[in-house]
Scaffold this active site. Structure first.
Site, short mmCIF file in Angstrom:
data_model
loop_
_atom_site.label_atom_id
_atom_site.label_comp_id
_atom_site.label_asym_id
_atom_site.label_seq_id
_atom_site.Cartn_x
_atom_site.Cartn_y
_atom_site.Cartn_z
N GLY A 706 -2.31 67.21 -2.78
CA GLY A 706 -1.58 66.41 -3.39
C GLY A 706 -1.14 66.71 -4.84
O GLY A 706 0.19 66.23 -5.20
N GLU A 707 -1.49 67.96 -5.42
CA GLU A 707 -0.84 68.41 -6.61
C GLU A 707 0.38 69.13 -6.29
O GLU A 707 0.80 70.11 -5.39
CB GLU A 707 -1.63 69.51 -7.11
CG GLU A 707 -1.33 70.01 -8.60
CD GLU A 707 -2.44 70.89 -9.07
OE1 GLU A 707 -2.17 71.63 -10.03
OE2 GLU A 707 -3.82 70.83 -8.89
#
Length: 1696
Positions: A706-707
């Site tokens: 997700g980063e």
């Protein structure tokens, strides 16, 4: 050409049919057919025309080719004739007109049944084959008419064709027949016809596969039993009439052929002997319990016969397939040369394809439309359940199963129609049971998909599906080998799911039910049913494991004996010679042997694989929580290499890793994860792939993190890799990087339901303008990219799967295929589908291949029971939970029964495998469930638990080990409650400690029921205590009675005690009576446990009980006849127990224990004890120990009286037991209590007075021990009494008794002397001598006691010499052992005793005895030769002494060197002392020899005297050798301060020894005793004299002058040399030797004239040397002068 008789036979079949056809072919369109029929009829009925046709046939050679028709005899029809006869029948079948078709089909059937048709029906073959194929095809097409009767006729004809031996149906023709029957089953509107079609199909399958197995078309076939094989039974057949009809239909056809076969073609039946073999063979490959019941015995017999015929292949068939084994799907049938196998293959493949056929969508609501699929599955099920050896082991058929049947299973296992799912499960059962060796990878995929998927769905299962799966598991457990094989091949395989573990855990969850608060689709009754079924399965699993271990270890199992009778007959139940799933047929014919391993007992390998897998699971589980730590753990555990490339391969290929966490790890910026990410991306090959395909392949293995920064790093590397693989697609990697982001955004936009406004193609193109280094990518490229992404979502492998399965990280599923296999789970909201989509099917097939590639191909068949340990490790905890919770919470009889059965099986398995922790967990839990520790809570289920515990003790007693304690504790508590219920006074009434006055004055509670109150005055407090609920670990039942007991509680107690009567005391007692049947190890465990329980019972101060103590006496009695070795081990335990109890503070208990021990001793003393055994003594030791330890006067007095009773009643049998008895009396004599002392002496007096002959040896042994008492007067008195006793009673002793007295009583007195005296002569602690008493006490013992004892032994021997003379050698050995000890005092004592023996008994000795005496003396002389060799051998001690002065300073400085020096000096002193001691002993010895010789010179034979001569000559020679060793003498001079010896050291010994030797020989010459040999004695004398003179001459010349050579003449001139006068020391030595020389010269003169003259030439050189010698005195010269004048002179004068 057919004869008229033959024509009449054939025409009987054909003519009526043709006539019917002609009669019914009245329409114009049938005129041609009618004409054909008439012409055939004319030909058949007109002989003239036949003759004409015969001549025509002779004219036409081609017309003479034999045709398929014949008359059943010797006459054949030509091909043309056959075609002319059959053509009307074929055309009639093709008319489609009922009345014409019917007689035609009937005629064809009769032709086949009567065997008038022969050959092979082959549409692609020769004319004959084509004709037959057309005939069969025409019959097949007739079913289109749709008439019920025609359908039956078609079925009859087709079944006849397949059954026929003469008409061979193969290949396409066979498939057409099968298809026709299949179509009739589906299309017929008549239920009877449908059933008949189905039965016909089954019969055809039996025929095809039976012939294939036997590799013979003529193998006999029995008709099927319709009632058993037609499942499910049709609803319309309630009365069974339809089944009877179909059975008759099938049986008639088959029996018709039997008649034809036996009558018409006897020459072809060569299998008669084979039939007999099959008839006697039991049903080998099926379990009759799995078949439907039938009340018709004949049908059942036929069924069994048929199955045995069908299932067993002919032995010795090794040719698996003919030439051409190359496999190609399209024309595979062409590649199989063996037609019978080809037929079986084609039919099997056809059934698989029919079972996969997808019906129309409306079929989901109408099972009737699924009938085609269902019947195909049913046929496959029957086929697999009855598969023979060839089918089970051939690579060809295993390949077909993998290629076609597995695909069918894959499609059908997802069906919502229960019958389809059930059939799929049944087929899978057969695969697991019978084909598992060849289908390892496939079963590893299907088991989770079909079984575990349903089993693990607890909250929302399909009830019917789950019931099917549970019954499937129960069926698997029938064959105990299957579960063990599953565990080895899957749970121990790193790349396989833990099938067994997951199955057990799934069963546990099902048995526990839906977790509270969880929504479920099950109704309450359904949930209860599932829980019960799951419980049954768990019990079945344990039973299966127990049965397997029983078979491997050959343990009889009474609980499953009936099942064994059935299971033992199945090949899989044998110890699995089946790597190919077959224990009966020969393995040579198997093509799949290479896939299977017969070696499954390599436990170390299995254990390593299992351990590897568990550790890998742990690492993956850790990774799924903390990726970095997981990778670190796996590297440290050597499960993954430490290079980035190896880690990347692991992340890419390992099963069970969380995809999201893989993405997170790959996106990290640390050095190692970054390198791993680069290696991971570089492992992909993107050459030639479209951009979206590359992304799709790349993202299958992980989820993007997700980063944003992590995504950036990953996509950047992806873009670089893609451009490197496809350098011409984009100008730079930046383009690929941006486009990758754009594609991911598009994928999310297009497929996320939350996005309402979807991106259009134009939007997508617009978003990607100028990304190719400022330029646009081609619009067509972007549009096609957009279309592909929009149509086909980019997703990971498990996307779309069940969320519950996806999120599972349980270790049970970590290596499973859950995410892959659950593609068959339907999503909610979707329309119900019967099968999975084609894409998913393809995906699944890829997984099959991947699974087969990864998994180990070797199939292991378990044989070593150690494997079961790993299985128990996996399943014991779930099993314990599954059985304990319902047992605690439920009162349902069925549930309780299952739980207890589970406990019994679990305890059996864990006990047999010696798994202590697991066994004790189950036993303890079951013991707690008896509730005997809390009787107020007892219910019926607790009573059942008690019964189960008793059964376990009975069945598994040999394996319970320490667990016996729990069982015996329960038995003890049960017995307590039983006595309570009977109202008997408790043991505490008799054995409790007396209460003090305050306790006695307390009023008793009056709230006890009258029924208990009247039982006895002491009942109330115990009953009240028992009511209270105690803990399991408390020693008694309940706690202490505190507070009042209510009436309700008492009522409950009375009710519960009555309930316990269901378990009779006799059942409990059987545990003890059967103890004699326990094996040697188990009985010891049993005794230990019983002693421990008894200790707990007796330990209670308020409520002691003696139940177990009484049982100890019982079981000791029962087991007393065991072998001595086992009994000794038992008694070792019991002895310690009786000692502990006998010393108890509770006097009553101690008295009871001693009385119990007395009973046992009395019983034991009934057994005869052989000589020299010590069992009685060991048995009675507890009396001695308690006598010494007990502080209670009553106990000590009781013991004395008990021993007294034993003596008086068993005196004849007491042997070694006397020792313990006298020890008791000895202890009593020291007692402080006067009465005990008097009692002991009174009994002792009675024993000595009345039974003295029995105890003589033991009294003597005791007196013998007293000779070591530290008090001199006691020692002296003991010896005096001992020898007085022996002297007084010895005349009554036999020789064996005297032998025992000497060996056991007399000789042991001197053991201390012979073994414990220090070589240096110093003191050392020994038996009976305190180590601190010092040298004086030891010397006192030596000079007083030992001397006296030895003298008394000698005197005793002399006194009873007439009896004990055979013991002379042992007595001499004792004396010699004294003489040879390196201790001068001991040797002196021994020599003195020797002289005493000789002086007192010498007159009694025979010549043989004197020989023993002189040989003993020679042995003593040789053993005591002094040894000074250490002084000249480089001994470190000597070196250390010589340099002591030089190293003194350094020794002081170096403490360690000083210690070494001190040790070396100690050794030196000891060696010198030993040598001096030996020299002194030898002087004493030769003096003693001379003394004995002088006493008995007349009695000694020449032989014995020469033995003595040899002994003393050896002594003299050894002494001379030492005396003439100059190096040794110089060393002795150096050590003179220590040795204090003269020089030479042994001169006296040498002189005296030679002197005695000379005396012996001179006396022999004078006495001439028996056995005298003059020449021998003269030779010895001459040799001795020569030796003595030579030694003297050498000594006198030893100061530097060599002696004159003995060979030199006196007249020869001697070389002149400087003569050095002798020193004073030499003169003294010569003076000491002079008397011996004088005696020698005199001895020479005494030889006699003849002998003297004969030996003078030898002596003369020595005499000449003597003249020239220096002498120490004039004695030698005087003697020499006399000799020369008196003897030599006359001889010389005479010679002149």
């Amino acid at each position: 050409m057919a004869s008229s008789e033959a024509d009449s036979r054939l025409s009987k079949v054909v003519a009526p049919a043709l006539e019917k056809i002609v009669k019914n072919a009245s329409w114009r369109k049938h005129s041609k057919l009618a004409h054909e029929c008439k012409s055939v009829l004319e030909r058949l009925t007109s002989p003239n025309k036949q003759q004409q046709s015969s001549s025509a046939a002779d004219a036409d050679p081609e017309a003479s080719i034999p045709g398929p028709l014949h008359d059943g005899g010797t006459t054949e029809y030509s091909l043309a004739e056959s075609e002319s006869i059959l053509s009307p029948l074929i055309n009639a079948c093709g008319t489609g007109f009922l009345k014409i078709v019917d007689p035609a089909i009937d005629c064809v059937q009769k032709l086949i049944a009567h065997g008038y048709l022969r050959g092979e029906a082959d549409p692609t073959g020769a004319t004959e084959g084509k004709l037959l194929a057309r005939l069969i095809e025409s019959v097949c097409k007739c079913y289109d008419i749709g008439d019920d009767a025609i359908e039956l006729s078609v079925l009859k004809a087709l079944l006849s064709a397949v059954t026929s031996i003469s008409l061979r149906i193969h290949g396409d023709c066979l498939l057409q027949i099968v298809r026709t029957c299949y179509d009739i089953y589906l299309g017929s509107k008549n239920v009877v016809n449908q059933t008949t079609a189905k039965a016909s199909l089954i019969q055809m399958l039996v025929i095809v596969f039976r012939r294939m197995e036997a590799d013979s078309s003529t193998v006999p076939i029995q008709p099927i039993v319709v009632a058993e094989l037609m499942e499910p039974v049709e609803r319309s057949d309630a009365d069974g009439s339809m089944t009877m009809f179909v059975q008759g239909f099938i049986t008639k056809i088959m029996q018709d052929f039997d008649g034809v076969l036996n009558a018409g073609a006897p020459s072809k039946i060569t299998l008669g002997g084979h039939d007999g073999a099959f008839e006697t063979t039991t049903v080998e490959t099926t379990n009759p319990a799995d078949l439907l019941d039938s009340t018709d015995k004949d049908m059942l017999d036929a069924k069994y016969w048929e199955i045995s015929m069908y299932k067993t292949a002919l032995e010795g068939r090794k040719g698996e397939l003919a030439d051409g084994e190359v496999e190609r799907d399209d024309d595979l049938e062409i590649q199989i040369g063996n037609k019978l196998r080809r037929d079986a293959f084609l039919v099997f493949r056809a059934l698989c394809k029919l079972s996969m056929k997808t019906p129309p969508k409306e079929a989901s609501a109408d099972p009737q439309l699924m009938r085609g699929k269902i019947v195909a599955l049913e046929l496959l099920k029957i086929l697999l359940e009855n598969a023979g050896a060839v089918f089970r082991t051939s690579d060809r058929f295993l390949g077909a199963i993998k290629q076609y049947l597995c695909l069918s299973l894959l499609k059908n296992s997802a069906s919502s129609l229960m019958i389809v799912f059930q059939l799929s499960c049944s087929i899978f059962v057969s695969l697991v049971s019978r084909f598992r060796a060849g289908l390892k990878a496939e079963i590893g995929v299907f088991f989770p998909m079909i079984v575990l998927r349903v089993l693990e769905n607890v909250a929302q299962p399909n009830f019917q599906q789950k019931m099917i799966v549970l019954r499937f598991i129960e069926k698997l457990c029938v064959d105990s080998q299957i579960l063990v094989d599953i565990f080895i091949n899957y749970d121990c395989d790193v790349n396989s799911s833990n099938i067994f573990e997951r199955m057990v855990n799934g069963l546990l969850k099902t048995a526990q039910g839906v977790p509270p608060g969880t929504a479920t689709s099950l109704m309450p009754p359904q949930e209860v049913t599932l829980k019960l079924e799951a419980m049954k399965c768990l019990v079945a699993v344990l039973k299966s494991m127990g049965d397997w271990v029983n078979k491997q270890l050959r343990i009889p199992d009474p609980s499953s004996a009936r099942k064994f009778d059935v299971v033992e007959n199945s090949p899989e139940s044998e110890s699995l010679s089946m790597v190919n799933g077959n224990g009966e047929e020969p393995a040579e014919g198997s093509d799949s042997q290479s896939e299977a391993s017969t070696e499954a007992s390599d436990v170390s390998s299995i254990e390593q694989r299992r351990a590897y897998k568990l550790e890998l699971q742990e690492g993956i589980s850790l990774f799924n929580r903390k990726p970095k730590k997981g990778i670190e753990f796996l590297i440290n555990a050597n499960k993954v290499g430490d290079s980035p490339e190896e880690i990347a391969v692991f992340l890419k290929n390992a099963s069970g890793l969380n995809k999201t966490l893989i993405g997170d790890y790959l996106g990290e910026r640390e050095d190692l994860p970054l390198k791993v990410m680069h290696a991971y991306v570089n492992s992909f090959e993107f050459q030639g792939m479209e951009f979206d395909e590359a992304i799709r392949a790349f993202l299958q293995g992980f989820r993007l993190p997700g980063e944003a920064q992590k995504i950036d790093r990953i996509m950047e590397k992806f873009a670089e890799r893609y451009c490197k693989c496809n350098p011409k697609v984009f100008i730079s990697a930046d383009t690929a990087y941006v486009l990758a982001y754009s594609v991911i955004l598009l994928n999310t936009d297009a497929h996320n339901p939350m996005v309402k406004n979807k991106m259009s193609a134009d939007d997508f193109i617009r978003n990607n303008r100028g990304i190719d280094d400022g330029k646009d990518l081609p619009e067509e490229y972007l549009r096609s990219l957009y279309a592909r992404i929009s149509k086909n979502e980019i997703k990971m492998k498990e996307d779309g799967f069940d969320a519950q399965q996806r999120q599972s990280t349980n270790s049970n599923r970590i290596l499973g295929l859950d995410n892959i296999l659950n593609i068959v789970v339907r999503k909610r909201g979707e329309d119900i589908r019967m099968e999975t989509s084609d894409d998913l099917i393809r995906h699944m097939q890829e997984q099959f291949k991947e699974k087969a590639r990864k998994s180990e191909s070797v199939y292991y068949a378990a044989t070593d029971v150690v494997i079961l340990r790993f299985m128990v490790e996996v399943c014991w905890a779930p099993m314990l939970a599954a059985f304990s919770v319902p047992l605690d919470q439920s009162d349902d009889e069925v549930v309780i029964g299952l739980c207890l059965e589970g406990f019994r099986c679990a305890i059996h398995v864990t006990a047999v495998m010696s798994m202590k922790t697991h066994r004790d967990a189950f036993v303890t839990s079951l013991a707690k469930f008896t509730s005997l520790h809390s009787p107020a809570d007892i219910k019926q289920k607790n009573v059942e638990a008690i019964k189960a515990l008793v059964a376990i003790a009975d069945e598994d007693g040999n394996y319970l080990q320490e667990a016996w304690e729990h069982i015996l504790t329960c038995v003890s508590r049960f017995e307590h409650l039983h006595l309570l219920g009977e109202g008997a006074p408790p043991d505490a009434t008799f054995f409790a400690f007396p209460q003090n006055e305050s306790e006695k004055s307390k009023p008793a509670k009056s709230n006890v029921l009258p029924v208990l109150k009247k039982k006895g005055p002491g009942r109330m407090q115990y009953a009240a205590a028992a009511v209270l609920r105690g803990s399991y670990d408390s020693a008694g039942i309940g706690g202490n009675a505190s507070g009042g007991v209510t009436s309700d509680q008492m009522n409950s107690l009375v009710s519960n005690l009555n309930m316990l009567e269901q378990v009779g005391s006799s059942e409990m007692n059987r545990i003890f009576t059967r103890s004699q049947k326990l094996n040697s190890e188990a009985i010891i465990d049993f005794v230990k446990a019983l002693c421990k329980v008894s200790m707990e019972e007796l330990r209670s101060a308020s409520d002691p009980r003696v139940f177990s103590l009484t049982k100890i006496v019982e079981i000791a009695h029962y087991n007393m006849n065991r072998i001595r070795l086992v009994w000794s081990s038992i008694w070792h335990v019991l002895s310690d127990f009786f000692v502990t109890i006998g010393c108890s503070e509770n006097l009553s208990i101690s008295i009871f224990a001693m009385d119990s021990l007395r009973q046992l001793s009395m019983k034991f003393l009934e057994r005869e004890e052989l000589a020299n055994y010590n069992f009685q003594n060991e048995f009675m030791k507890p009396f001695v120990i308690v006598m010494r330890k007990s502080s209670a006067v009553e106990i000590r007095e009781l013991i004395v009286r008990c021993v007294s009773q034993m003596v008086l009643s068993r005196v004849n049998n007491v042997k070694s037991g006397w020792k313990s008895m006298f020890m008791v009396f000895t202890t009593a004599a020291y007692d402080d209590h006067k009465n005990i002392v008097l009692l002991a002496f009174e009994i002792m007096e009675k024993i000595i007075r009345d039974y003295f002959p029995y105890i003589t040896a033991y009294i003597c042994a005791g007196l013998s021990e007293l000779s070591f008492d530290p008090r001199p007067e006691i020692r002296k008195s003991a010896l005096q009494v001992l020898f007085d006793t022996l002297r007084n009673h010895g005349h009554l002793f036999s020789l064996p008794l005297w032998e025992r007295v000497f060996e056991s009583v007399l000789f042991p007195i001197f053991d201390y002397v012979r073994h414990a005296i220090d070589p240096t002569g110093g003191d050392s602690p020994g038996q009976g001598i305190d180590g601190d008493t010092g040298e004086l006490d030891q010397d006192a013992w030596l000079y007083e006691t030992c001397t006296l004892a030895l003298q008394l032994v000698v005197d005793l021997f002399v006194k009873f010499y007439s009896t004990v003379n055979p013991l002379l050698r042992k007595v001499l050995k004792l004396l010699v052992s004294f003489i040879r000890r390196p201790h001068q005092s001991l040797a002196g004592i021994g020599i003195a005793a020797f002289v005493r023996l000789m002086s007192n008994a010498g007159d009694l000795f025979s010549d043989d005895k004197w020989l023993e005496v002189v040989l003993s003396l020679r042995e003593a002389a040789n053993a005591t030769l002094p040894d000074f060799s250490f002084l000249v051998s480089g001994e470190p001690a000597v070196h250390s002494y010589k340099h002591a002065g030089l190293t003194e300073q350094s020794n002081v400085e170096n403490g360690e060197s000083a210690d070494v020096h001190e040790r070396l000096m100690t050794r030196l002193y000891a060696a010198i002392s030993d040598a001096k001691c030996r020299a002194a002993v030898q002087l004493l010895l030769i003096q003693a020899v001379m003394e004995v010789y002088n006493m008995y010179r007349p009695q000694l034979s020449a032989k014995n005297t020469l033995v003595l001569y040899d002994a003393l000559h050896d002594v003299a020679s050894h002494a001379h050798k030492i005396n003439t060793d100059s190096q040794l003498r110089s060393r002795l001079q150096e050590f003179s301060s220590i040795t204090q010896m003269q020089d030479p050291p042994l001169l006296r010994l040498e002189n005296e020894s030679f002197q005695i030797c000379l005396t012996f020989l001179q006396n022999l010459i004078l006495d001439r005793p028996p056995s005298y040999d003059e020449s021998e004695v003269e030779s010895c004398m001459v040799s001795l004299c020569h030796e003595v003179l030579q030694f003297y001459i050498i000594t006198s010349h030893g100061s530097g002058r060599p002696p004159p050579s003995a060979s030199s003449s006196p007249n020869e001139p001697q070389p002149r040399s400087l003569i050095i006068p002798l020193g004073s020391g030499k003169r003294r030595e010569l003076a000491s030797r002079a008397p011996l020389v004088v005696a020698t010269l005199q001895a020479i003169c005494s030889l006699g004239e003849t002998s003297f003259e004969r030996n003078l030439t030898g002596f003369f050189p020595l005499l000449w040397s003597l003249i020239s010698c220096e002498h120490g005195s004039n004695e030698v010269q005087v003697a020499l002068s006399d000799m020369l004048s008196s003897w030599v002179g006359p001889v010389l004068l005479r010679s002149c």
